[in-house]
Design a protein around this motif. Structure first.
Motif, PDB file in Angstrom:
ATOM      1  N   MET A   1      54.105 -52.443  30.385  1.00 38.96           N
ATOM      2  CA  MET A   1      53.319 -53.867  30.347  1.00 38.96           C
ATOM      3  C   MET A   1      52.169 -54.001  31.423  1.00 38.96           C
ATOM      4  O   MET A   1      52.177 -53.434  32.508  1.00 38.96           O
ATOM      5  CB  MET A   1      54.347 -54.967  30.662  1.00 38.96           C
ATOM      6  N   GLY A   2      51.124 -54.323  30.939  1.00 37.44           N
ATOM      7  CA  GLY A   2      49.722 -54.562  31.688  1.00 37.44           C
ATOM      8  C   GLY A   2      50.075 -55.608  32.717  1.00 37.44           C
ATOM      9  O   GLY A   2      51.169 -56.143  33.014  1.00 37.44           O
ATOM     10  N   GLY A   3      49.010 -56.043  33.400  1.00 30.52           N
ATOM     11  CA  GLY A   3      49.229 -57.170  34.407  1.00 30.52           C
ATOM     12  C   GLY A   3      49.334 -58.262  33.945  1.00 30.52           C
ATOM     13  O   GLY A   3      49.049 -58.916  32.728  1.00 30.52           O
ATOM     14  N   ILE A   4      50.017 -58.983  35.067  1.00 28.03           N
ATOM     15  CA  ILE A   4      50.477 -60.505  34.703  1.00 28.03           C
ATOM     16  C   ILE A   4      50.049 -61.158  35.913  1.00 28.03           C
ATOM     17  O   ILE A   4      50.422 -61.153  37.085  1.00 28.03           O
ATOM     18  CB  ILE A   4      51.746 -60.469  34.542  1.00 28.03           C
ATOM     19  N   ASP A   5      49.257 -62.289  35.461  1.00 25.76           N
ATOM     20  CA  ASP A   5      48.717 -63.196  36.740  1.00 25.76           C
ATOM     21  C   ASP A   5      49.049 -64.528  36.306  1.00 25.76           C
ATOM     22  O   ASP A   5      48.780 -65.257  35.110  1.00 25.76           O
ATOM     23  CB  ASP A   5      47.270 -63.034  36.728  1.00 25.76           C
ATOM     24  N   LEU A   6      49.987 -65.073  37.105  1.00 23.73           N
ATOM     25  CA  LEU A   6      50.428 -66.566  36.646  1.00 23.73           C
ATOM     26  C   LEU A   6      49.715 -67.761  37.319  1.00 23.73           C
ATOM     27  O   LEU A   6      50.624 -68.727  37.321  1.00 23.73           O
ATOM     28  CB  LEU A   6      51.871 -66.356  36.903  1.00 23.73           C
ATOM     29  N   HIS A   7      48.828 -67.441  38.301  1.00 27.24           N
ATOM     30  CA  HIS A   7      48.070 -68.649  39.010  1.00 27.24           C
ATOM     31  C   HIS A   7      46.410 -68.515  38.788  1.00 27.24           C
ATOM     32  O   HIS A   7      46.245 -67.700  39.679  1.00 27.24           O
ATOM     33  CB  HIS A   7      48.628 -68.608  40.465  1.00 27.24           C
ATOM     34  N   THR A   8      46.257 -69.428  37.865  1.00 24.72           N
ATOM     35  CA  THR A   8      44.512 -69.651  37.553  1.00 24.72           C
ATOM     36  C   THR A   8      44.314 -71.036  36.995  1.00 24.72           C
ATOM     37  O   THR A   8      45.119 -71.962  36.846  1.00 24.72           O
ATOM     38  CB  THR A   8      44.260 -68.565  36.270  1.00 24.72           C
ATOM     39  N   HIS A   9      42.974 -71.213  37.678  1.00 25.40           N
ATOM     40  CA  HIS A   9      42.434 -72.435  37.578  1.00 25.40           C
ATOM     41  C   HIS A   9      41.167 -72.400  36.565  1.00 25.40           C
ATOM     42  O   HIS A   9      40.185 -71.436  36.784  1.00 25.40           O
ATOM     43  CB  HIS A   9      41.994 -73.127  38.782  1.00 25.40           C
ATOM     44  N   SER A  10      41.141 -73.420  35.698  1.00 23.99           N
ATOM     45  CA  SER A  10      39.652 -73.384  35.031  1.00 23.99           C
ATOM     46  C   SER A  10      38.913 -74.790  35.405  1.00 23.99           C
ATOM     47  O   SER A  10      39.225 -75.364  36.178  1.00 23.99           O
ATOM     48  CB  SER A  10      39.985 -73.668  33.376  1.00 23.99           C
ATOM     49  N   SER A  11      37.721 -74.833  34.632  1.00 25.34           N
ATOM     50  CA  SER A  11      36.901 -75.945  34.872  1.00 25.34           C
ATOM     51  C   SER A  11      37.437 -77.226  34.442  1.00 25.34           C
ATOM     52  O   SER A  11      36.773 -78.219  35.003  1.00 25.34           O
ATOM     53  CB  SER A  11      35.605 -75.733  34.227  1.00 25.34           C
ATOM     54  N   ARG A  12      38.708 -77.073  34.033  1.00 21.59           N
ATOM     55  CA  ARG A  12      39.376 -78.380  33.476  1.00 21.59           C
ATOM     56  C   ARG A  12      39.979 -78.988  35.078  1.00 21.59           C
ATOM     57  O   ARG A  12      40.586 -80.150  34.994  1.00 21.59           O
ATOM     58  CB  ARG A  12      40.466 -78.238  32.620  1.00 21.59           C
ATOM     59  N   SER A  13      39.996 -78.265  36.053  1.00 22.00           N
ATOM     60  CA  SER A  13      40.514 -78.788  37.434  1.00 22.00           C
ATOM     61  C   SER A  13      39.181 -78.319  38.256  1.00 22.00           C
ATOM     62  O   SER A  13      37.929 -78.512  38.056  1.00 22.00           O
ATOM     63  CB  SER A  13      41.685 -78.360  37.684  1.00 22.00           C
ATOM     64  N   ASP A  14      39.557 -77.298  39.395  1.00 15.81           N
ATOM     65  CA  ASP A  14      38.612 -76.998  40.236  1.00 15.81           C
ATOM     66  C   ASP A  14      38.130 -75.557  39.952  1.00 15.81           C
ATOM     67  O   ASP A  14      37.501 -74.879  41.033  1.00 15.81           O
ATOM     68  CB  ASP A  14      38.968 -77.399  41.545  1.00 15.81           C
ATOM     69  N   GLY A  15      38.335 -74.792  39.257  1.00 12.41           N
ATOM     70  CA  GLY A  15      37.903 -73.586  38.758  1.00 12.41           C
ATOM     71  C   GLY A  15      36.538 -73.653  38.329  1.00 12.41           C
ATOM     72  O   GLY A  15      35.913 -75.056  37.892  1.00 12.41           O
ATOM     73  N   THR A  16      35.815 -72.588  38.165  1.00 12.29           N
ATOM     74  CA  THR A  16      34.396 -72.644  37.688  1.00 12.29           C
ATOM     75  C   THR A  16      34.154 -72.301  36.071  1.00 12.29           C
ATOM     76  O   THR A  16      33.140 -72.522  35.431  1.00 12.29           O
ATOM     77  CB  THR A  16      33.257 -72.112  38.569  1.00 12.29           C
ATOM     78  N   LEU A  17      35.125 -71.548  35.867  1.00 11.82           N
ATOM     79  CA  LEU A  17      34.929 -71.081  34.344  1.00 11.82           C
ATOM     80  C   LEU A  17      35.795 -71.930  33.213  1.00 11.82           C
ATOM     81  O   LEU A  17      37.011 -72.268  33.765  1.00 11.82           O
ATOM     82  CB  LEU A  17      35.595 -69.761  34.097  1.00 11.82           C
ATOM     83  N   PRO A  18      35.258 -72.160  32.195  1.00  7.00           N
ATOM     84  CA  PRO A  18      36.070 -72.896  31.071  1.00  7.00           C
ATOM     85  C   PRO A  18      37.273 -71.967  30.795  1.00  7.00           C
ATOM     86  O   PRO A  18      37.242 -70.731  30.878  1.00  7.00           O
ATOM     87  CB  PRO A  18      35.200 -73.058  29.884  1.00  7.00           C
ATOM     88  N   PRO A  19      38.361 -72.759  30.180  1.00  6.53           N
ATOM     89  CA  PRO A  19      39.622 -72.090  29.962  1.00  6.53           C
ATOM     90  C   PRO A  19      39.475 -70.718  29.032  1.00  6.53           C
ATOM     91  O   PRO A  19      40.028 -69.771  29.549  1.00  6.53           O
ATOM     92  CB  PRO A  19      40.374 -73.259  29.271  1.00  6.53           C
ATOM     93  N   ALA A  20      38.674 -70.844  27.980  1.00  6.40           N
ATOM     94  CA  ALA A  20      38.437 -69.749  27.197  1.00  6.40           C
ATOM     95  C   ALA A  20      37.924 -68.315  28.063  1.00  6.40           C
ATOM     96  O   ALA A  20      38.290 -67.302  27.592  1.00  6.40           O
ATOM     97  CB  ALA A  20      37.527 -70.020  25.919  1.00  6.40           C
TER      98      ALA A  20
END
Ligand code: MN
Ligand code: MN
Ligand code: MN
Length: 285
Positions: A1-20
Motif C-alpha cells: 500500500m502507498g502512502g497514507i496522510d491522515l491530517h490535512t487542511h483545505s481552504s474550507r478552514s485554514d489551508g490554501t488549496l480547495p479540497p479537490a
C-alpha cells in the motif's frame, strides 16, 4: 500500500488549496489515502470525496475539533464521524459561531495595541469558512504589522498572547465522547504541541490517559512538529494505552510550508486497525 496522510487542511478552514486540489496533490505525491481534517467543519468532505473517486484516492472524512485544557488548545481528530449527528452538529455550529465573536475580540485587542486590521478583510481571507487564527495572522502580515504569520503568533495571538482571546471549547474528554456518539474514531492530534510552558513535553499525560479511558482510539505519533524523540515517546505511550499510532502532515497548502503533503504518514497496519475500529464504532453509535 502507498502512502497514507491522515491530517490535512483545505481552504474550507485554514489551508490554501480547495479540497479537490488537496486530493489531486495527494495523487501527484503518490499517496493512496488522504484524510481531510479541516478545523471544526466537514464542509470540504463532499468535494474531496468526489475528487478521490475520480482519481482513485481514498478520502477519509475527518474533522479537527478544538478542545481546551487549562486554557490551552487541545486538538482532537475525528474520522468517519456522522456530521449530521445532532450533538456533533450543534457543537460544530457553536464552535464556528464563537470563532466569529473571538475574531472580533482579537481585532479589538489588536486595535488597543495600535494595530488596525478589518473584520471584513479577515472574513474575506477565511473565504466563508470558520475564522481561525492563521487568517488573522495573514491580515497582520498584509498591513505590515509583522513580517510573517509565525511572528504574528509569537508576538500577538498565540495562546496567552497579548491579543489572544479564549474561545468556548470542550474539555478533551467531552470531545472524545462527542466523537464516539457520532460513530467516529477519535485520535488526539499532535500530542507534542500544547503549551510552551509545558517545556515541550506536550499535552499532559494524565489528560491523554483520561481521553483513552473515555474510549479514544488513537494517538497522532507521526507529525512534522514532533522530534524523533517525541515520536518514540508517544509510540511507547500509545502502546501502553492501546491507542493506534497514527500520522499525518498537518498540510495547510502554502500556509505553514514546513509541512508538505505526505511529509508525515500513517503506517498502513495502523490505518487498517483504525478502519476496523471505525466499523465497530459506527455499529455501536
Ligand atoms: Mn490549522
Ligand atoms: Mn492542530
Ligand atoms: Mn491540523
Amino acid at each position: 500500500m502507498g502512502g497514507i496522510d491522515l491530517h490535512t487542511h483545505s481552504s474550507r478552514s485554514d489551508g490554501t488549496l480547495p479540497p479537490a486540489e488537496v486530493v489531486r496533490l495527494a495523487a501527484l505525491t503518490g499517496l493512496e489515502v488522504v484524510g481531510l481534517t479541516d478545523h471544526d467543519t466537514t464542509a470540504g468532505v463532499p468535494e474531496a470525496e468526489a475528487a478521490g473517486a475520480e482519481l482513485g484516492i481514498e478520502v477519509v472524512p475527518g474533522i479537527e475539533l478544538s478542545a481546551e485544557y487549562e486554557g490551552r488548545s487541545v486538538h482532537v481528530l475525528a474520522y468517519w464521524a456522522d456530521p449530521a449527528e445532532p450533538e456533533l452538529r450543534a457543537e460544530l455550529e457553536r464552535l464556528r459561531d464563537e470563532r466569529l465573536g473571538r475574531a472580533v475580540g482579537m481585532i479589538d485587542k489588536l486595535r488597543e495595541l495600535g494595530i488596525a486590521i478589518s473584520l471584513e478583510r479577515v472574513r474575506e481571507i477565511a473565504g466563508g469558512g470558520p475564522i481561525v487564527r492563521p487568517h488573522i495572522a495573514q491580515a497582520l502580515v498584509e498591513v505590515g504589522a509583522v513580517a510573517s504569520e509565525q511572528e504574528a503568533f509569537d508576538r500577538y495571538i498565540a495562546d496567552g498572547g497579548p491579543a489572544y482571546v479564549e474561545k468556548h471549547a470542550l474539555h478533551p474528554v467531552d470531545a472524545v465522547r462527542l466523537v464516539l456518539r457520532a460513530g467516529g474514531v477519535c485520535v488526539l492530534a499532535h500530542p507534542g504541541l500544547w503549551d510552551d510552558r509545558s517545556g515541550g513535553s506536550g499535552v499532559p499525560e494524565e489528560v491523554i490517559e483520561a481521553m483513552a479511558a473515555a474510549g479514544m482510539q488513537g494517538l497522532e505519533v507521526e507529525h512534522p512538529d514532533h522530534e524523533p524523540e517525541d515520536r518514540e515517546r508517544f509510540r511507547r505511550l500509545a502502546a501502553r494505552l492501546r491507542l493506534v499510532p497514527t500520522g499525518g502532515s498537518d498540510f495547510h497548502g502554502e500556509r505553514l510550508e514546513r509541512s508538505p503533503l505526505g511529509g508525515a504518514r500513517c503506517d498502513p497496519e495502523a490505518f487498517a486497525e483504525l478502519r476496523a475500529l471505525a466499523r465497530r464504532s459506527a455499529r455501536e453509535a
